[in-house]
Design an enzyme around this catalytic site. Structure first.
Site, short mmCIF file in Angstrom:
data_model
loop_
_atom_site.label_atom_id
_atom_site.label_comp_id
_atom_site.label_asym_id
_atom_site.label_seq_id
_atom_site.Cartn_x
_atom_site.Cartn_y
_atom_site.Cartn_z
NE ARG A 1 4.42 7.86 5.34
CZ ARG A 1 4.69 7.17 4.24
NH1 ARG A 1 5.70 7.54 3.47
NH2 ARG A 1 3.97 6.11 3.92
CB THR B 1 0.25 1.98 -2.59
OG1 THR B 1 0.39 3.42 -2.54
CG2 THR B 1 -0.12 1.57 -4.01
CD GLU B 2 1.33 4.91 3.90
OE1 GLU B 2 1.65 4.89 5.11
OE2 GLU B 2 2.16 4.83 2.97
CB ILE B 3 -4.68 1.37 2.86
CG1 ILE B 3 -5.24 2.78 3.12
CG2 ILE B 3 -5.53 0.33 3.57
CD1 ILE B 3 -6.57 3.03 2.45
NE ARG C 1 -0.05 4.48 7.24
CZ ARG C 1 0.51 5.13 8.26
NH1 ARG C 1 0.41 4.64 9.50
NH2 ARG C 1 1.18 6.24 8.08
#
Length: 558
Positions: free
Chosen positions: A60, A234-236, A239
């Site tokens: 990822r 968006t991943e940060i 998380r």
């Protein structure tokens, strides 16, 4: 010999150092520490680098980083495709209503990207405005990588348009004319002479577009998630905000985003330094511009089409939604009213409180960044003291810190269990975030202004017995006031509607304009959100323009 203050105890230099350490260095250092020490949040430095191998084994990381780069490059390519032809026509030809088109191209700057994206969603989604007017929708296009690129490019292309048009206008057509005298075709003269001389403006603007694209949160969050296209921002957010919280992973992904931003900055420097782009003449006169002739109608049509897509569609969608009593009522006269604006005035869902919060934070951010930016720029340009080179690095660092990275860094820094007092979960944490994100604006403006001021003024002040502080307050500050005020107004406009940092670190129960709009869309109260969006656009556009008009031509003295 330059007359610069060489005192090692000058308070201005160390005030700037302390301010930049607090605002810029602290979040960045904690991003690095968290990426090394996965248990930092619990106050432990055990098992350094233990999570790095697992993250690099996770496909990822590379897939999402690749998506981010791909999106940035696609937005750059489409922005250039839209902006460069318009800029060339604007610079070299007599375009009818040229000033009018410039104003329309400027308006997308006044519309925050996430608000423009919401306008496009209302227009192209099933049963949206396009389907109501034309009988079909373009939702499959909008909720795709191509649609996301299209929407983001319409928001960023003005960066390229204004930079390239002004650069080519300064170069003029005379060099290309010389090439044609020596037998080159018009196309060859343009691509071999005019366009290369415009490289500084083109390179700088395209890399700004790339940086803006990889840092943008609202559009990928609204459009990308539906199409399964994930990017670093968006991943940060995922998380940090979804359970289980993964601060170590968020820190590593944040560092990847910082490296991409820094890489864009270094590429820009390399392009501009590898050869000379100096011309020997000044700005060409109006007579250098040629008539469009048979191209008049196609060129005007192109300007009108781009202006309609970039400015008209988002604004009309925002206005139509804000005036709709109910979304299901559609575009009918009986469905038009001011109910949503009345609800905000009555503080429905906390709308008025959100407006006051954002305006207060915007004013505070403008004042603090203006003061810190002016002092830091003065210290770097005009002073010599211990730590000056380190201070110079700190003034450049915010350029490579996206908003989401700043937010994560502040969470890591000020949410430590060992801290007895912390700004976390208070409005002060938002102020710190806004100041870090927007500090580059006053630093850039005031640095340029200080470079234009000779050292003889400070020398004369010292001869008359003035201290460095008095010299700065009574001489330097009034001289840079126009540039500083412009930068502070820009900070105010952006801070009042900043999204990603607000969503991630706003105190519990506190809303800002951007949080209010975002939550209304999530909860289905679209009309209320768009009413707030329209109010925000009007306030953050008219207030700076009004103040600039009132201050125009005024002399400043302190």
């Amino acid at each position: 010999m330059q007359n610069k203050n060489v005192s090692l105890q000058n308070p201005l230099g160390y005030f700037a150092m302390a301010g930049l350490l607090l605002v810029v260095a602290v979040p960045f250092v904690f991003i690095i520490l968290q990426s090394i020490f996965p248990q930092l949040g619990s106050g432990s430095l055990a098992n350094p680098f233990s999570h790095i191998a697992a993250l690099f084994d996770d496909p990822r990381l590379f897939r999402i980083t690749g998506n981010t780069v791909l999106l940035g490059l696609m937005v750059v390519a489409l922005s250039a495709l839209i902006a460069v032809p318009l800029a060339v026509f604007r610079a070299l030809y007599k375009v009818p209503l040229a000033i009018f088109w410039d104003i329309l191209m400027l308006i997308p700057f006044m519309i925050p990207p996430y608000i423009a994206t919401l306008g496009w969603i209302m227009s192209l989604q099933p049963r949206g405005y396009l389907e109501q007017l034309a009988g079909f929708n373009l939702s499959s296009f909008l909720f795709s990588v191509s649609g996301m690129t299209f929407v983001m490019a319409l928001n960023t292309f003005p960066l390229v348009y204004f930079a390239v048009s002004r650069t080519i206008e300064a170069v003029g057509a005379r060099y290309a004319d010389v090439g044609r005298v020596f037998g080159a075709s018009s196309w060859r003269s343009f691509f071999r002479i005019t366009l290369p001389l415009a490289t500084p403006g083109l390179a700088a603007s395209l890399l700004l577009v790339f940086a803006a694209a990889i840092e943008e949160y609202g559009t990928p969050a609204a459009l990308g998630r539906r199409s399964g296209f994930e990017v670093l921002v968006t991943e940060i957010d995922l998380r940090v905000s979804d359970w289980p919280i993964d601060l170590a992973g968020a820190a590593v992904f944040s560092l990847a985003l910082v490296l991409l931003s820094l890489g864009a900055f270094m590429i820009q420097r390399w392009i501009l330094n590898r050869r000379s782009y100096v011309t020997t003449v000044g700005k060409p006169q109006a007579k250098d511009k040629r008539a469009l002739g048979n191209l008049t109608i196609p060129v005007v049509g192109l300007f009108a089409l781009v202006s309609f897509l970039a400015t008209g569609v988002p604004l009309l969608a925002i206005l139509a939604t804000a005036l709709s009593k109910t979304i299901s009522g559609g575009l009918t006269l009986s469905n038009i009213g001011f109910d949503n604006f009345s609800a905000i005035a009555e503080n429905s869902a906390g709308g008025m409180k959100a407006l006051i919060n954002s305006l207060s934070l915007g004013v505070a951010s403008a004042l603090f960044t203006g003061l810190l930016g002016a002092v830091a720029a003065y210290a770097v340009v005009k002073m010599r003291f211990c730590g000056r080179n380190f201070l110079d690095v700190l003034t450049v660092l915010p350029n490579s810190l996206p908003g989401v990275v700043v937010a994560v860094g502040l969470i890591l820094a000020w949410n430590q269990p060992a801290l007895l007092v912390s700004p976390y979960n208070t409005p002060l944490i938002l102020l710190l975030a806004y100041c870090c994100i927007l500090l580059p604006q006053p630093i850039r403006y005031t640095t340029a202004a200080f470079h234009q001021i000779g050292d003889n003024l400070e020398a004369a002040a010292r001869v008359c017995g003035a201290t460095s502080f008095t010299t700065f307050r009574r001489i330097m500050l009034p001289l840079i006031a126009p540039s500083l005020i412009t930068a502070m107004l820009l900070v105010f406009s952006v801070a009042t509607r900043e999204l990603v940092a607000s969503v991630l670190i706003a105190p519990v129960g506190m809303q800002t304009i951007s949080i209010f709009i975002w939550r209304q869309f999530e909860q289905g109260s679209v009309g209320l959100g768009m009413a707030m969006a329209l109010i925000a656009i009007v306030i953050t556009t008219l207030i700076p323009l009004l103040l600039l008009t009132l201050l125009k031509g005024r002399k400043f003295s302190l």
